[in-house]
Design a protein around this motif. Structure first.
Motif, PDB file in Angstrom:
ATOM      1  N   ARG A 231      19.536  -7.942 -20.549  1.00  0.00           N
ATOM      2  CA  ARG A 231      19.031  -8.203 -19.203  1.00  0.00           C
ATOM      3  C   ARG A 231      19.053  -9.696 -18.880  1.00  0.00           C
ATOM      4  O   ARG A 231      18.865 -10.095 -17.733  1.00  0.00           O
ATOM      5  N   ASP A 232      19.256 -10.524 -19.928  1.00  0.00           N
ATOM      6  CA  ASP A 232      19.392 -11.973 -19.732  1.00  0.00           C
ATOM      7  C   ASP A 232      20.857 -12.404 -19.768  1.00  0.00           C
ATOM      8  O   ASP A 232      21.161 -13.607 -19.846  1.00  0.00           O
ATOM      9  N   SER A 233      21.766 -11.435 -19.733  1.00  0.00           N
ATOM     10  CA  SER A 233      23.183 -11.734 -19.929  1.00  0.00           C
ATOM     11  C   SER A 233      23.694 -12.794 -18.944  1.00  0.00           C
ATOM     12  O   SER A 233      24.452 -13.692 -19.323  1.00  0.00           O
ATOM     13  N   ALA A 234      23.261 -12.710 -17.679  1.00  0.00           N
ATOM     14  CA  ALA A 234      23.755 -13.657 -16.675  1.00  0.00           C
ATOM     15  C   ALA A 234      23.282 -15.072 -17.003  1.00  0.00           C
ATOM     16  O   ALA A 234      24.019 -16.043 -16.843  1.00  0.00           O
ATOM     17  N   ARG A 235      22.038 -15.178 -17.477  1.00  0.00           N
ATOM     18  CA  ARG A 235      21.502 -16.491 -17.836  1.00  0.00           C
ATOM     19  C   ARG A 235      22.237 -17.034 -19.070  1.00  0.00           C
ATOM     20  O   ARG A 235      22.581 -18.201 -19.161  1.00  0.00           O
ATOM     21  N   LEU A 236      22.513 -16.125 -20.018  1.00  0.00           N
ATOM     22  CA  LEU A 236      23.180 -16.549 -21.252  1.00  0.00           C
ATOM     23  C   LEU A 236      24.588 -17.062 -20.967  1.00  0.00           C
ATOM     24  O   LEU A 236      25.018 -18.068 -21.512  1.00  0.00           O
ATOM     25  N   PHE A 237      25.322 -16.357 -20.114  1.00  0.00           N
ATOM     26  CA  PHE A 237      26.716 -16.733 -19.854  1.00  0.00           C
ATOM     27  C   PHE A 237      26.878 -17.677 -18.670  1.00  0.00           C
ATOM     28  O   PHE A 237      27.988 -18.121 -18.391  1.00  0.00           O
ATOM     29  N   GLY A 238      25.781 -17.947 -17.968  1.00  0.00           N
ATOM     30  CA  GLY A 238      25.863 -18.905 -16.858  1.00  0.00           C
ATOM     31  C   GLY A 238      26.859 -18.476 -15.800  1.00  0.00           C
ATOM     32  O   GLY A 238      26.887 -17.321 -15.394  1.00  0.00           O
ATOM     33  N   ARG A 239      27.736 -19.394 -15.416  1.00  0.00           N
ATOM     34  CA  ARG A 239      28.642 -19.118 -14.282  1.00  0.00           C
ATOM     35  C   ARG A 239      29.857 -18.277 -14.665  1.00  0.00           C
ATOM     36  O   ARG A 239      30.644 -17.910 -13.802  1.00  0.00           O
ATOM     37  N   ARG A 240      30.041 -17.984 -15.930  1.00  0.00           N
ATOM     38  CA  ARG A 240      31.243 -17.242 -16.342  1.00  0.00           C
ATOM     39  C   ARG A 240      31.250 -15.845 -15.722  1.00  0.00           C
ATOM     40  O   ARG A 240      30.217 -15.184 -15.642  1.00  0.00           O
ATOM     41  N   ARG A 241      32.415 -15.409 -15.254  1.00  0.00           N
ATOM     42  CA  ARG A 241      32.558 -14.066 -14.686  1.00  0.00           C
ATOM     43  C   ARG A 241      33.591 -13.282 -15.485  1.00  0.00           C
ATOM     44  O   ARG A 241      34.434 -13.868 -16.158  1.00  0.00           O
ATOM     45  N   PHE A 242      33.532 -11.947 -15.380  1.00  0.00           N
ATOM     46  CA  PHE A 242      34.383 -11.087 -16.209  1.00  0.00           C
ATOM     47  C   PHE A 242      35.181 -10.116 -15.347  1.00  0.00           C
ATOM     48  O   PHE A 242      34.745  -9.716 -14.272  1.00  0.00           O
ATOM     49  N   ASP A 243      36.353  -9.723 -15.858  1.00  0.00           N
ATOM     50  CA  ASP A 243      37.174  -8.735 -15.146  1.00  0.00           C
ATOM     51  C   ASP A 243      36.659  -7.322 -15.403  1.00  0.00           C
ATOM     52  O   ASP A 243      36.749  -6.453 -14.534  1.00  0.00           O
ATOM     53  N   ALA A 244      36.162  -7.107 -16.622  1.00  0.00           N
ATOM     54  CA  ALA A 244      35.680  -5.763 -16.981  1.00  0.00           C
ATOM     55  C   ALA A 244      34.436  -5.897 -17.839  1.00  0.00           C
ATOM     56  O   ALA A 244      34.329  -6.830 -18.651  1.00  0.00           O
ATOM     57  N   SER A 271      13.243   3.575 -23.031  1.00  0.00           N
ATOM     58  CA  SER A 271      14.284   4.562 -22.774  1.00  0.00           C
ATOM     59  C   SER A 271      15.569   3.874 -22.313  1.00  0.00           C
ATOM     60  O   SER A 271      15.539   2.900 -21.567  1.00  0.00           O
ATOM     61  N   PRO A 272      16.707   4.391 -22.795  1.00  0.00           N
ATOM     62  CA  PRO A 272      17.986   3.827 -22.366  1.00  0.00           C
ATOM     63  C   PRO A 272      18.139   3.872 -20.850  1.00  0.00           C
ATOM     64  O   PRO A 272      18.740   2.973 -20.260  1.00  0.00           O
ATOM     65  N   ALA A 273      17.566   4.904 -20.208  1.00  0.00           N
ATOM     66  CA  ALA A 273      17.695   5.015 -18.748  1.00  0.00           C
ATOM     67  C   ALA A 273      17.036   3.812 -18.068  1.00  0.00           C
ATOM     68  O   ALA A 273      17.605   3.197 -17.156  1.00  0.00           O
ATOM     69  N   ALA A 274      15.829   3.446 -18.540  1.00  0.00           N
ATOM     70  CA  ALA A 274      15.119   2.306 -17.943  1.00  0.00           C
ATOM     71  C   ALA A 274      15.882   1.012 -18.215  1.00  0.00           C
ATOM     72  O   ALA A 274      15.989   0.138 -17.347  1.00  0.00           O
ATOM     73  N   LEU A 275      16.422   0.911 -19.418  1.00  0.00           N
ATOM     74  CA  LEU A 275      17.187  -0.294 -19.766  1.00  0.00           C
ATOM     75  C   LEU A 275      18.413  -0.423 -18.850  1.00  0.00           C
ATOM     76  O   LEU A 275      18.686  -1.500 -18.303  1.00  0.00           O
ATOM     77  N   LEU A 276      19.129   0.682 -18.656  1.00  0.00           N
ATOM     78  CA  LEU A 276      20.324   0.635 -17.797  1.00  0.00           C
ATOM     79  C   LEU A 276      19.948   0.280 -16.363  1.00  0.00           C
ATOM     80  O   LEU A 276      20.655  -0.490 -15.702  1.00  0.00           O
ATOM     81  N   ALA A 277      18.829   0.836 -15.888  1.00  0.00           N
ATOM     82  CA  ALA A 277      18.410   0.551 -14.503  1.00  0.00           C
ATOM     83  C   ALA A 277      18.149  -0.944 -14.314  1.00  0.00           C
ATOM     84  O   ALA A 277      18.408  -1.507 -13.250  1.00  0.00           O
ATOM     85  N   GLN A 278      17.630  -1.594 -15.361  1.00  0.00           N
ATOM     86  CA  GLN A 278      17.378  -3.032 -15.255  1.00  0.00           C
ATOM     87  C   GLN A 278      18.628  -3.865 -15.491  1.00  0.00           C
ATOM     88  O   GLN A 278      18.792  -4.933 -14.910  1.00  0.00           O
ATOM     89  N   ALA A 279      19.499  -3.359 -16.369  1.00  0.00           N
ATOM     90  CA  ALA A 279      20.646  -4.187 -16.782  1.00  0.00           C
ATOM     91  C   ALA A 279      21.820  -4.111 -15.812  1.00  0.00           C
ATOM     92  O   ALA A 279      22.514  -5.118 -15.601  1.00  0.00           O
ATOM     93  N   ILE A 280      22.067  -2.952 -15.202  1.00  0.00           N
ATOM     94  CA  ILE A 280      23.282  -2.792 -14.389  1.00  0.00           C
ATOM     95  C   ILE A 280      23.352  -3.795 -13.222  1.00  0.00           C
ATOM     96  O   ILE A 280      24.408  -4.386 -12.988  1.00  0.00           O
ATOM     97  N   PRO A 281      22.231  -4.060 -12.514  1.00  0.00           N
ATOM     98  CA  PRO A 281      22.330  -5.074 -11.453  1.00  0.00           C
ATOM     99  C   PRO A 281      22.703  -6.453 -12.002  1.00  0.00           C
ATOM    100  O   PRO A 281      23.424  -7.218 -11.338  1.00  0.00           O
ATOM    101  N   VAL A 282      22.232  -6.763 -13.213  1.00  0.00           N
ATOM    102  CA  VAL A 282      22.584  -8.058 -13.829  1.00  0.00           C
ATOM    103  C   VAL A 282      24.082  -8.078 -14.133  1.00  0.00           C
ATOM    104  O   VAL A 282      24.796  -9.034 -13.802  1.00  0.00           O
ATOM    105  N   TRP A 283      24.575  -6.993 -14.742  1.00  0.00           N
ATOM    106  CA  TRP A 283      25.999  -6.934 -15.094  1.00  0.00           C
ATOM    107  C   TRP A 283      26.867  -6.995 -13.833  1.00  0.00           C
ATOM    108  O   TRP A 283      27.911  -7.641 -13.835  1.00  0.00           O
TER     109      TRP A 283
END
Ligand SMILES: C[S@@+](CC[C@H](N)C(=O)[O-])C[C@H]1O[C@@H](n2cnc3c(N)ncnc32)[C@H](O)[C@@H]1O
Length: 347
Positions: A231-244, A271-283
């Motif tokens: 859920r901190d992935s965007a902060r960890l990678f900063g401005r880097r963007r990905f194709d997939a 629960s994985p469902a709660a984790l995905l709900a929080q993580a997908i907007p970040v991804w």
């Protein structure tokens, strides 16, 4: 197309059905379908102008034949891999995502990518090199599958030990294969604070060394994995963007979403469902316009419709059509694995 027998170890009798679905969503061949000849099962299809490289990229392709009257004539499949299979198959550990399924998930996701932007190297077989993120990378099966196909692999993983094991394996592997490479591990700092560790390695399969013949057309490959919460992935990678973005989510059974910080900081339940709900907007925010997100998950814990709704809320367009619903398969009595792919609209 003859399906590799090893696919049966993963998907049991469903392997040809999944091979049909993979062809349907990644190629322009006509009417792919299961077909049997002399007691052997194949996947048959029509094609006016066939690109054999598109078949070579299928995760379960063993061989290709052209129908010539009553006979089958072998068609050479071009080499599309830039690393050896053993990069993906040597390590065995509890919780490893099956290699063949990982290749399938990676392939169906990358086939949806329509990102523009800086010129990227063209890979053997004619597709562009992509930057692929697995934000729950484990010991790196997706990143290794990405390298196999010539893409760069980036990862986030909460289990520091898993990242250490990946780093140790990659260094030993590249040394043993005599591939020119450079590996490095360092703390990650943001605003003066250490927020995790980074393992990074670049390899050059296109450069000849004493023990390695140069692979023509193979670009340099980068792998970079950070420790931390997805859920901190965007902060960890900063401005880097990905194709997939390609990930095999925790199944909520043996490998639950146990984040040490999760409950302490009130950032969600286990629960994985709660984790995905929080993580997908970040991804979704880390994808380039035209990029694609592919997730494998346990459909016993979260329905396809609910997962599709989470993706749609994050501004992604879920790939529609019946072929996309043919990938669901039984792993064991508590896991029914399925996959979903959603695209970030191109600008
Ligand atoms: C199904 S496994 C993926 C395995 C990986 N594909 C492999 O083959 O090594 C899910 C991974 O998600 C990681 N994980 C779970 N919750 C996480 C979180 N909040 N942030 C980052 N990683 C997490 C787990 O540690 C586990 O390695």
């Amino acid at each position: 197309m003859l399906v590799a027998p090893s696919a049966n170890h993963v998907y049991a009798e469903q392997a040809p059905t999944m091979a049909v679905a993979e062809l349907a969503v990644t190629t322009t061949v006509e009417n792919p379908e299961r077909t049997a000849m002399a007691g052997v099962e194949y996947v048959g299809f029509g094609a006016d102008a066939l690109d054999p490289a598109a078949i070579a990229r299928q995760s379960s392709a063993l061989a290709l034949f052209e129908r010539a009257g009553e006979l089958l004539r072998p068609v050479q499949l071009p080499a599309v891999q830039v690393m050896d299979d053993d990069l993906l198959t040597i390590t065995k550990y509890a919780g490893k995502t099956n290699e063949m399924f990982t290749r399938l998930l990676l392939h169906v996701t990358c086939a949806q990518v329509r990102t523009a932007g800086p010129e990227r190297p063209v890979l053997p077989g004619g597709v562009r090199q992509l930057d692929v993120l697995d934000p729950m990378a484990g010991r790196g099966t997706t990143l290794q599958a990405a390298w196999l196909m010539g893409h760069n692999g980036f990862g986030v993983e909460t289990d520091e030990r898993a990242v250490e094991q990946l780093a140790a394996f990659m260094k030993t592997y590249l040394r043993r294969k005599r591939l020119r490479h450079k590996a490095d591990a360092a703390p990650v700092r943001r605003e003066g604070r250490v927020i995790g560790r980074r393992f990074e390695v670049t390899a050059h399969p296109g450069v000849a060394t004493g023990g390695h013949d140069a692979l023509e057309g193979a670009p340099a490959l980068t792998m970079s994995v950070l420790t931390g919460d997805t859920r901190d992935s965007a902060r960890l990678f900063g401005r880097r963007r990905f194709d997939a973005i390609v990930t095999d989510a925790p199944y909520g059974i043996v490998h639950g979403a146990r984040s040490a910080r999760g409950n302490r900081e009130g950032r969600g339940d286990r629960s994985p469902a709660a984790l995905l709900a929080q993580a997908i907007p970040v991804w979704a925010g880390q994808l380039r316009a035209g990029g694609a997100l592919g997730i494998a998950w346990n459909a016993f814990g979260l329905t396809r419709d609910d997962l599709a709704a989470i993706c749609a809320d994050a501004g992604l367009e879920v790939c529609p059509g019946p072929a996309w619903e043919q990938f669901s398969h039984r792993v064991d009595s508590s896991i029914r694995r399925d996959l979903i792919v959603a695209r970030k609209p191109a600008r």
